[in-house]
Design a protein around this motif. Structure first.
Motif, PDB file in Angstrom:
ATOM      1  N   ARG A   2       5.837   2.066   3.264  1.00 53.64           N
ATOM      2  CA  ARG A   2       5.746   1.442   1.941  1.00 53.64           C
ATOM      3  C   ARG A   2       7.089   1.523   1.250  1.00 53.64           C
ATOM      4  O   ARG A   2       7.834   2.474   1.408  1.00 53.64           O
ATOM      5  CB  ARG A   2       4.712   2.170   1.089  1.00 53.64           C
ATOM      6  CG  ARG A   2       3.311   2.032   1.592  1.00 53.64           C
ATOM      7  CD  ARG A   2       2.368   2.900   0.820  1.00 53.64           C
ATOM      8  NE  ARG A   2       2.382   2.532  -0.588  1.00 53.64           N
ATOM      9  CZ  ARG A   2       1.579   3.066  -1.481  1.00 53.64           C
ATOM     10  NH1 ARG A   2       0.716   3.978  -1.139  1.00 53.64           N
ATOM     11  NH2 ARG A   2       1.647   2.688  -2.735  1.00 53.64           N
ATOM     12  N   ASP A  27       2.908   5.031   4.899  1.00 60.60           N
ATOM     13  CA  ASP A  27       1.685   4.497   4.305  1.00 60.60           C
ATOM     14  C   ASP A  27       0.756   5.632   3.888  1.00 60.60           C
ATOM     15  O   ASP A  27       0.620   6.623   4.595  1.00 60.60           O
ATOM     16  CB  ASP A  27       0.950   3.591   5.307  1.00 60.60           C
ATOM     17  CG  ASP A  27       1.692   2.292   5.557  1.00 60.60           C
ATOM     18  OD1 ASP A  27       2.453   1.859   4.677  1.00 60.60           O
ATOM     19  OD2 ASP A  27       1.500   1.712   6.641  1.00 60.60           O
ATOM     20  N   GLY A  77       2.500  -1.640  -1.650  1.00 64.95           N
ATOM     21  CA  GLY A  77       1.734  -1.511  -0.423  1.00 64.95           C
ATOM     22  C   GLY A  77       1.651  -2.826   0.305  1.00 64.95           C
ATOM     23  O   GLY A  77       2.051  -3.872  -0.204  1.00 64.95           O
ATOM     24  N   GLN A  78       1.105  -2.786   1.516  1.00 70.61           N
ATOM     25  CA  GLN A  78       0.994  -4.003   2.314  1.00 70.61           C
ATOM     26  C   GLN A  78      -0.127  -4.894   1.802  1.00 70.61           C
ATOM     27  O   GLN A  78       0.009  -6.095   1.740  1.00 70.61           O
ATOM     28  CB  GLN A  78       0.746  -3.645   3.768  1.00 70.61           C
ATOM     29  CG  GLN A  78       1.936  -2.940   4.383  1.00 70.61           C
ATOM     30  CD  GLN A  78       1.635  -2.438   5.776  1.00 70.61           C
ATOM     31  OE1 GLN A  78       0.502  -2.140   6.109  1.00 70.61           O
ATOM     32  NE2 GLN A  78       2.661  -2.336   6.597  1.00 70.61           N
TER      33      GLN A  78
END
Length: 99
Positions: A2, A27, A77-78
């Motif tokens: 991240r 993450d 974040g993703q």
């Protein structure tokens, strides 16, 4: 991984400049003090933590001492974006202190 974008003030001889930099954190994790110190070192600032509650660092060595004051942190974040800044900074610190 991240992206953690953080904003900080460079304070030296009564002058203040504002900057920002990015650190990568795994993450599901939040940045810790060593992530900030590592990021600062990559920028050429050799520092240690002075005030954990306020996230203020001071220089090690050198002719002209300085301080770095983290003022805002953004975690990306993703799938979603978590934003922590200003008033929420203390909540992040409390979380970091517990771990």
């Amino acid at each position: 991984m991240r992206e953690c974008l953080f904003y900080f003030k460079f304070i030296q001889d009564g002058q203040t400049k504002e900057y920002r930099t990015v650190a990568m954190v795994p993450d599901g994790k939040t940045p810790d003090i060593s992530d900030f110190i590592h990021s600062f070192k990559q920028l050429g600032y050799t520092v240690e933590l002075e005030n954990e509650r306020e996230l203020i660092f001071h220089s090690l060595g050198g002719d002209k001492p300085y301080k770095l004051d983290i003022t805002k942190i953004e975690l990306k974040g993703q799938e979603h974006e978590d934003v922590a800044h200003d008033g929420e900074l203390r909540a992040i610190l409390n979380h970091l202190i517990k771990h």
